[in-house]
Design a protein around this motif. Structure first.
Motif, PDB file in Angstrom:
ATOM      1  N   GLN A  57      -0.860   9.682  -0.824  1.00 36.14           N
ATOM      2  CA  GLN A  57      -0.995   9.677  -2.275  1.00 36.14           C
ATOM      3  C   GLN A  57      -0.304   8.442  -2.846  1.00 36.14           C
ATOM      4  N   LYS A  58      -0.742   8.022  -4.025  1.00 34.92           N
ATOM      5  CA  LYS A  58      -0.207   6.794  -4.587  1.00 34.92           C
ATOM      6  C   LYS A  58       0.991   7.015  -5.510  1.00 34.92           C
ATOM      7  N   GLU A  59       1.358   8.278  -5.761  1.00 34.15           N
ATOM      8  CA  GLU A  59       2.456   8.550  -6.693  1.00 34.15           C
ATOM      9  C   GLU A  59       3.809   7.961  -6.286  1.00 34.15           C
ATOM     10  N   PRO A  60       4.159   7.892  -4.978  1.00 34.83           N
ATOM     11  CA  PRO A  60       5.415   7.216  -4.646  1.00 34.83           C
ATOM     12  C   PRO A  60       5.466   5.775  -5.131  1.00 34.83           C
ATOM     13  N   ILE A  61       4.332   5.077  -5.093  1.00 31.85           N
ATOM     14  CA  ILE A  61       4.284   3.714  -5.637  1.00 31.85           C
ATOM     15  C   ILE A  61       4.351   3.759  -7.157  1.00 31.85           C
ATOM     16  N   ASP A  62       3.621   4.715  -7.765  1.00 31.74           N
ATOM     17  CA  ASP A  62       3.573   4.804  -9.223  1.00 31.74           C
ATOM     18  C   ASP A  62       4.932   5.124  -9.826  1.00 31.74           C
ATOM     19  N   SER A  63       5.721   5.939  -9.135  1.00 30.88           N
ATOM     20  CA  SER A  63       6.974   6.423  -9.714  1.00 30.88           C
ATOM     21  C   SER A  63       8.072   5.375  -9.715  1.00 30.88           C
ATOM     22  N   LEU A  64       7.837   4.247  -9.037  1.00 29.77           N
ATOM     23  CA  LEU A  64       8.854   3.211  -8.911  1.00 29.77           C
ATOM     24  C   LEU A  64       8.441   1.947  -9.644  1.00 29.77           C
ATOM     25  N   ASP A  65       9.426   1.110  -9.910  1.00 31.86           N
ATOM     26  CA  ASP A  65       9.197  -0.250 -10.392  1.00 31.86           C
ATOM     27  C   ASP A  65      10.086  -1.140  -9.525  1.00 31.86           C
ATOM     28  N   ALA A  66       9.943  -2.438  -9.652  1.00 31.62           N
ATOM     29  CA  ALA A  66      10.767  -3.367  -8.862  1.00 31.62           C
ATOM     30  C   ALA A  66      10.631  -3.086  -7.365  1.00 31.62           C
ATOM     31  N   ILE A  67       9.394  -3.086  -6.881  1.00 31.90           N
ATOM     32  CA  ILE A  67       9.103  -2.807  -5.483  1.00 31.90           C
ATOM     33  C   ILE A  67       9.668  -3.912  -4.590  1.00 31.90           C
ATOM     34  N   THR A  68      10.363  -3.519  -3.524  1.00 29.99           N
ATOM     35  CA  THR A  68      10.931  -4.479  -2.579  1.00 29.99           C
ATOM     36  C   THR A  68      10.286  -4.404  -1.195  1.00 29.99           C
ATOM     37  N   PHE A  69       9.664  -3.267  -0.884  1.00 31.47           N
ATOM     38  CA  PHE A  69       9.074  -3.114   0.456  1.00 31.47           C
ATOM     39  C   PHE A  69       8.019  -2.024   0.431  1.00 31.47           C
ATOM     40  N   ILE A  70       6.891  -2.289   1.070  1.00 32.68           N
ATOM     41  CA  ILE A  70       5.890  -1.276   1.380  1.00 32.68           C
ATOM     42  C   ILE A  70       5.424  -1.555   2.800  1.00 32.68           C
ATOM     43  N   GLY A  71       5.508  -0.558   3.665  1.00 32.28           N
ATOM     44  CA  GLY A  71       5.097  -0.766   5.044  1.00 32.28           C
ATOM     45  C   GLY A  71       5.402   0.447   5.890  1.00 32.28           C
ATOM     46  N   VAL A  72       5.586   0.222   7.192  1.00 30.37           N
ATOM     47  CA  VAL A  72       5.860   1.319   8.117  1.00 30.37           C
ATOM     48  C   VAL A  72       7.135   1.014   8.887  1.00 30.37           C
ATOM     49  N   VAL A  73       7.682   2.057   9.500  1.00 29.98           N
ATOM     50  CA  VAL A  73       8.869   1.911  10.342  1.00 29.98           C
ATOM     51  C   VAL A  73       8.564   2.506  11.704  1.00 29.98           C
ATOM     52  N   ASP A  74       9.101   1.882  12.771  1.00 29.86           N
ATOM     53  CA  ASP A  74       8.820   2.380  14.115  1.00 29.86           C
ATOM     54  C   ASP A  74       9.958   3.247  14.628  1.00 29.86           C
ATOM     55  N   GLY A  75       9.810   3.747  15.843  1.00 28.31           N
ATOM     56  CA  GLY A  75      10.783   4.666  16.408  1.00 28.31           C
ATOM     57  C   GLY A  75      12.133   4.050  16.674  1.00 28.31           C
ATOM     58  N   LEU A  76      12.219   2.713  16.674  1.00 27.16           N
ATOM     59  CA  LEU A  76      13.490   2.019  16.866  1.00 27.16           C
ATOM     60  C   LEU A  76      14.117   1.594  15.547  1.00 27.16           C
ATOM     61  N   GLY A  77      13.480   1.967  14.446  1.00 31.05           N
ATOM     62  CA  GLY A  77      14.014   1.617  13.133  1.00 31.05           C
ATOM     63  C   GLY A  77      13.560   0.275  12.604  1.00 31.05           C
ATOM     64  N   LYS A  78      12.702  -0.416  13.344  1.00 30.35           N
ATOM     65  CA  LYS A  78      12.211  -1.714  12.886  1.00 30.35           C
ATOM     66  C   LYS A  78      11.121  -1.496  11.848  1.00 30.35           C
ATOM     67  N   ARG A  79      11.164  -2.313  10.790  1.00 26.05           N
ATOM     68  CA  ARG A  79      10.199  -2.163   9.707  1.00 26.05           C
ATOM     69  C   ARG A  79       9.156  -3.272   9.755  1.00 26.05           C
ATOM     70  N   TYR A  80       7.929  -2.895   9.404  1.00 25.50           N
ATOM     71  CA  TYR A  80       6.810  -3.834   9.368  1.00 25.50           C
ATOM     72  C   TYR A  80       6.178  -3.710   7.982  1.00 25.50           C
ATOM     73  N   GLY A  81       6.315  -4.743   7.169  1.00 25.89           N
ATOM     74  CA  GLY A  81       5.886  -4.639   5.784  1.00 25.89           C
ATOM     75  C   GLY A  81       4.642  -5.429   5.453  1.00 25.89           C
ATOM     76  N   LEU A  82       4.043  -5.053   4.336  1.00 25.51           N
ATOM     77  CA  LEU A  82       2.954  -5.844   3.772  1.00 25.51           C
ATOM     78  C   LEU A  82       3.488  -7.187   3.304  1.00 25.51           C
ATOM     79  N   LEU A  83       2.632  -8.179   3.290  1.00 25.50           N
ATOM     80  CA  LEU A  83       2.999  -9.462   2.705  1.00 25.50           C
ATOM     81  C   LEU A  83       3.232  -9.302   1.207  1.00 25.50           C
ATOM     82  N   ALA A  84       4.029 -10.205   0.636  1.00 25.52           N
ATOM     83  CA  ALA A  84       4.383 -10.097  -0.778  1.00 25.52           C
ATOM     84  C   ALA A  84       3.152 -10.061  -1.674  1.00 25.52           C
TER      85      ALA A  84
END
Length: 290
Positions: free
Chosen positions: A178-205
C-alpha cells in the motif's frame, strides 16, 4: 592462515565443513539442533540452505560439534565482507480494477480514474521489483520507507508477501504494498529493501522523487484523527494492510542527518492536514479525511 576465497566459494566451504563435522560426530540433525539450541530451520539453512548463517548460529553449531569456531567465522566473514552487488530496485504505481463492494477491504488505495467518458474505480499499489544481478542469493527481509521527522528518523518496515524470501542469482521478485506509508511521511530519505544481513538497497534519488510525487498527487487513506482518550491530541493514522514495524530513532550526536530526497514543498505539492497536526490540534470538532 586460512586461504582467501571468493564470497561464493567461502559460503560453500563453510556449509561443507559444518556438514562434514556433523557426519564425523554422527549427529542427527535433531541431535545437532538440540545440542546447539537452535531451531530446525536455522540449522537446516546453516548446513544446506542458500543463506548466510548468523555469527551466533555459527558459534552455537561449532560448540555443539566440539570444534573451534574461529575458522568457520573467518569463512563467514569472507562471505559477509563481500556483500552481494548488482541488486537492482525499481518501484512505480500499479493501477488495478476494483469492484465498488471491495473498496473498503482492498490492499491498494481506491481512486477514481477518468477513462474516455467513464469514471472507473481503480486500486493503486506500489509495485516494487527487486532484481538480483549478482552471483549470490540474497535474502530480502523488508521493504523500507524512511523520512526525517522532528529531528529523528521515522521508518516503516513492511513485510508484504512473499517476504522474507531468498532472491536467487539472475532472478527477481515483485512486491506489492500500500502507498500510505509513503503518503504519511514527508522529507523522504530512503525507499528500498533490506537484506538478511542488514544491508540496504535503495531507489535512486530521482526514482524516489518520481514515486513520491506520483503517490502524493493521488488520494490517500491517511487521515488526521483525534485520539479517543485525549481529543486534544492529533495523530496521522491509516490502516495497515500488511505486517509492518514502525520505528523512530534520533540521529546520534555528531552524526549528520541523511539527505532529504523528496518533500512536498520540493515537488510543488500542498502539505496535507495530517502533516500539520500542531495546527489542527487547536481546532475543535472532527477532522475529516482528505
Amino acid at each position: 592462515m586460512e586461504p582467501t576465497y571468493s564470497a561464493e566459494a567461502a559460503l560453500v566451504d563453510l556449509k561443507e565443513r559444518l556438514r562434514r563435522l556433523r557426519t564425523e560426530r554422527r549427529f542427527s540433525m535433531s541431535g545437532l539442533e538440540m545440542r546447539a539450541g537452535v531451531s530446525h530451520t536455522t540449522a537446516s539453512q546453516a548446513l544446506n540452505g542458500p543463506s548466510v548463517p548468523s555469527e551466533a548460529t555459527v558459534i552455537a553449531l561449532a560448540q555443539a560439534l566440539g570444534t573451534d569456531a574461529t575458522p568457520l567465522l573467518t569463512l563467514r566473514k569472507q562471505v559477509v565482507g563481500a556483500p552481494a552487488k548488482g541488486l537492482r530496485i525499481h518501484a512505480d504505481l500499479q493501477f488495478g480494477t476494483l469492484a465498488e463492494d471491495a473498496a473498503h477491504e482492498a490492499m491498494g488505495t481506491p481512486v477514481h480514474v477518468q477513462h474516455e467518458r467513464d469514471v472507473l474505480l481503480k486500486e493503486v499499489l506500489v509495485r516494487v521489483t527487486v532484481v538480483n544481478e549478482s552471483r549470490l542469493p540474497v535474502q530480502i527481509t523488508a521493504f523500507v520507507v524512511e523520512a526525517w521527522d522532528n529531528e529523528a528518523l521515522r521508518s516503516f518496515d513492511l513485510l508484504p508477501e512473499p517476504l522474507p524470501t531468498m532472491v536467487e542469482p539472475r532472478s527477481r521478485i515483485v512486491l506489492r504494498v500500500q502507498k500510505e506509508p509513503i503518503d504519511s511521511l514527508d522529507a523522504i530519505t530512503f525507499i528500498g529493501v533490506v537484506d538478511g544481513l542488514g544491508k540496504r538497497y535503495g531507489l535512486l534519488a530521482e526514482d524516489i522523487r518520481a514515486l513520491a510525487a506520483a503517490s502524493w498527487a493521488l488520494p490517500t487513506r491517511v487521515i488526521a484523527a483525534r485520539r479517543r482518550d485525549d481529543p486534544s491530541y492529533m495523530v496521522a493514522a491509516f490502516q495497515t494492510r500488511t505486517p509492518v514495524e514502525m520505528d523512530q530513532k534520533p540521529v546520534p550526536d555528531g552524526t549528520n542527518p541523511p539527505e532529504v530526497l523528496a518533500t512536498r514543498t520540493m515537488l510543488g505539492l500542498p502539505v496535507p492536514d495530517f502533516l500539520r497536526l500542531d495546527e489542527l490540534s487547536q481546532r475543535t470538532g472532527n477532522v475529516e479525511p482528505e
